[in-house]
Design a protein around this motif. Structure first.
Motif, mmCIF file in Angstrom:
data_model
loop_
_atom_site.group_PDB
_atom_site.id
_atom_site.type_symbol
_atom_site.label_atom_id
_atom_site.label_comp_id
_atom_site.label_asym_id
_atom_site.label_seq_id
_atom_site.Cartn_x
_atom_site.Cartn_y
_atom_site.Cartn_z
ATOM 1 N N ALA A 95 0.863 -1.175 0.000
ATOM 2 C CA ALA A 95 0.000 0.000 0.000
ATOM 3 C C ALA A 95 0.903 1.229 0.000
ATOM 4 N N LEU A 96 0.876 2.001 -1.078
ATOM 5 C CA LEU A 96 1.803 3.106 -1.253
ATOM 6 C C LEU A 96 1.545 4.240 -0.267
ATOM 7 N N ILE A 97 2.613 4.954 0.079
ATOM 8 C CA ILE A 97 2.500 6.107 0.973
ATOM 9 C C ILE A 97 1.629 7.181 0.337
ATOM 10 N N GLU A 98 1.864 7.412 -0.927
ATOM 11 C CA GLU A 98 1.070 8.374 -1.688
ATOM 12 C C GLU A 98 1.076 7.938 -3.145
ATOM 13 N N TYR A 99 0.182 8.533 -3.914
ATOM 14 C CA TYR A 99 0.164 8.254 -5.345
ATOM 15 C C TYR A 99 -0.480 9.436 -6.044
ATOM 16 N N ASN A 100 0.242 10.000 -6.993
ATOM 17 C CA ASN A 100 -0.238 11.178 -7.730
ATOM 18 C C ASN A 100 -0.611 12.324 -6.791
ATOM 19 N N GLY A 101 0.166 12.485 -5.726
ATOM 20 C CA GLY A 101 -0.049 13.601 -4.814
ATOM 21 C C GLY A 101 -1.118 13.399 -3.765
ATOM 22 N N GLU A 102 -1.796 12.260 -3.776
ATOM 23 C CA GLU A 102 -2.851 12.002 -2.805
ATOM 24 C C GLU A 102 -2.316 11.160 -1.648
ATOM 25 N N VAL A 103 -2.665 11.552 -0.432
ATOM 26 C CA VAL A 103 -2.239 10.834 0.760
ATOM 27 C C VAL A 103 -3.460 10.364 1.546
ATOM 28 N N THR A 104 -3.320 9.243 2.241
ATOM 29 C CA THR A 104 -4.445 8.628 2.948
ATOM 30 C C THR A 104 -4.941 9.478 4.108
ATOM 31 N N SER A 105 -4.091 10.336 4.663
ATOM 32 C CA SER A 105 -4.501 11.160 5.805
ATOM 33 C C SER A 105 -5.633 12.111 5.458
ATOM 34 N N ARG A 106 -5.908 12.300 4.178
ATOM 35 C CA ARG A 106 -7.045 13.144 3.793
ATOM 36 C C ARG A 106 -8.380 12.532 4.223
ATOM 37 N N ALA A 107 -8.337 11.278 4.645
ATOM 38 C CA ALA A 107 -9.567 10.630 5.115
ATOM 39 C C ALA A 107 -9.982 11.113 6.507
ATOM 40 N N PHE A 108 -9.071 11.778 7.222
ATOM 41 C CA PHE A 108 -9.471 12.346 8.514
ATOM 42 C C PHE A 108 -10.515 13.435 8.290
ATOM 43 N N PRO A 109 -11.484 13.588 9.209
ATOM 44 C CA PRO A 109 -12.488 14.656 9.066
ATOM 45 C C PRO A 109 -11.825 16.032 9.026
ATOM 46 N N HIS A 110 -12.384 16.922 8.238
ATOM 47 C CA HIS A 110 -11.866 18.283 8.153
ATOM 48 C C HIS A 110 -12.217 19.064 9.415
ATOM 49 N N ASP A 111 -11.524 20.166 9.628
ATOM 50 C CA ASP A 111 -11.784 21.076 10.751
ATOM 51 C C ASP A 111 -11.802 20.368 12.098
ATOM 52 N N PRO A 112 -10.702 19.724 12.498
ATOM 53 C CA PRO A 112 -10.651 19.083 13.814
ATOM 54 C C PRO A 112 -10.654 20.136 14.922
ATOM 55 N N PRO A 113 -11.063 19.780 16.131
ATOM 56 C CA PRO A 113 -11.035 20.724 17.251
ATOM 57 C C PRO A 113 -9.618 21.263 17.459
ATOM 58 N N GLY A 114 -9.507 22.569 17.578
ATOM 59 C CA GLY A 114 -8.191 23.166 17.762
ATOM 60 C C GLY A 114 -7.408 23.330 16.481
ATOM 61 N N GLY A 115 -7.926 22.809 15.375
ATOM 62 C CA GLY A 115 -7.295 23.000 14.081
ATOM 63 C C GLY A 115 -6.161 22.053 13.757
ATOM 64 N N THR A 116 -5.867 21.068 14.629
ATOM 65 C CA THR A 116 -4.798 20.106 14.352
ATOM 66 C C THR A 116 -5.348 18.689 14.431
ATOM 67 N N LEU A 117 -4.779 17.796 13.617
ATOM 68 C CA LEU A 117 -5.280 16.427 13.564
ATOM 69 C C LEU A 117 -5.013 15.650 14.850
ATOM 70 N N THR A 118 -4.063 16.109 15.661
ATOM 71 C CA THR A 118 -3.803 15.413 16.925
ATOM 72 C C THR A 118 -5.031 15.445 17.836
ATOM 73 N N ALA A 119 -5.975 16.334 17.548
ATOM 74 C CA ALA A 119 -7.219 16.376 18.328
ATOM 75 C C ALA A 119 -8.035 15.099 18.156
ATOM 76 N N TRP A 120 -7.753 14.352 17.085
ATOM 77 C CA TRP A 120 -8.490 13.112 16.825
ATOM 78 C C TRP A 120 -7.844 11.901 17.491
ATOM 79 N N ALA A 121 -6.842 12.110 18.337
ATOM 80 C CA ALA A 121 -6.168 10.989 19.001
ATOM 81 C C ALA A 121 -7.177 10.118 19.742
ATOM 82 N N GLY A 122 -7.027 8.808 19.580
ATOM 83 C CA GLY A 122 -7.916 7.869 20.252
ATOM 84 C C GLY A 122 -9.140 7.487 19.450
ATOM 85 N N LYS A 123 -9.331 8.116 18.280
ATOM 86 C CA LYS A 123 -10.491 7.813 17.452
ATOM 87 C C LYS A 123 -10.038 7.213 16.125
#
Length: 229
Positions: A95-123
């Motif tokens: 499973a590639l890290i990225e392909y054609n500029g797309e990364v899997t981390s884009r699957a995280f919900p947008h606008d996390p609390p506090g503006g950083t993805l670390t707010a989603w820790a544990g989910k």
């Protein structure tokens, strides 16, 4: 124009160019907007038994202000390896890290609390089809030009007649970055594309066309291993 003046103008241009390059390279240190690690987990089933593979990737988002010569200044720095998926029949899919500029981390919900993805820790979040990492395999692990694309819906063609894809999830984590791809693809640390030498010799026969294949091979190492950080 005298020779002295020419030399001074040339040196001035070189100093200016070096200064601009230095600003572009160093400003990223001061414009980090987020940094996180996430665990990607891919769930399959083979002969009724679960097959689970997971790995950790680190990403840092830089969003510096644009300079006059730039049109797009933000970028993601990545550290990690493609995820090996080891099937009981001996075949290995990556499973590639990225392909054609797309990364899997884009699957995280947008606008996390506090503006950083670390707010989603544990989910844990399910990775939808648009963000599933591209799968590839090699008919010969020692030959990068034997690359083949793998479809999630047709995973049985590689993993065996009773293999099927279940789902994929991502989750913010503090676990260390996973490094394992070179255990299966030892050439990943030294590969340089020499596709021109293989043209007409059956290289990339499983890909749409030569030009597509050339672009793929030029970027293959970055798809398999990144060490931007």
């Amino acid at each position: 124009m005298t020779r002295t003046l020419f030399v001074l103008l040339t040196l001035g241009a070189l100093v200016t160019a070096a200064a601009v390059a230095g600003i572009i390279l160093t400003r990223d240190l001061f414009y980090v907007t987020d940094s996180y690690r996430y665990r990607l987990t891919l769930n399959f089933e083979v002969d009724g038994r679960p097959l689970v593979e997971s790995g950790v990737i680190q990403e840092t988002i830089h969003q510096p202000p644009c300079m006059v010569i730039e049109t797009n200044c933000s970028h993601i720095a990545v550290k990690g390896d493609a995820l090996p998926i080891r099937f009981p029949n001996g075949r290995i899919v990556f499973a590639l890290i990225e392909y054609n500029g797309e990364v899997t981390s884009r699957a995280f919900p947008h606008d996390p609390p506090g503006g950083t993805l670390t707010a989603w820790a544990g989910k844990a979040f399910t990775v939808g089809e648009p963000w599933l990492p591209q799968l590839i395999t090699f008919s010969d692990l020692t030959n990068p030009y034997s690359i083949e694309f793998v479809d999630y819906k047709n995973i049985a063609q590689v993993g065996g007649p009773n293999a099927r894809f279940i789902n994929a999830t991502i989750q913010i984590t503090d676990d260390p970055v996973t490094r394992s791809v070179d255990a299966y693809l030892p050439w990943v640390t030294s590969f340089h594309n020499k596709l021109d030498r293989y043209a007409g010799k059956g290289a990339l026969k499983n890909l749409p066309n030569y030009f597509f294949g050339y672009s793929l091979m030029e970027n293959l190492v970055n798809y398999l291993r990144r060490n931007d950080l």
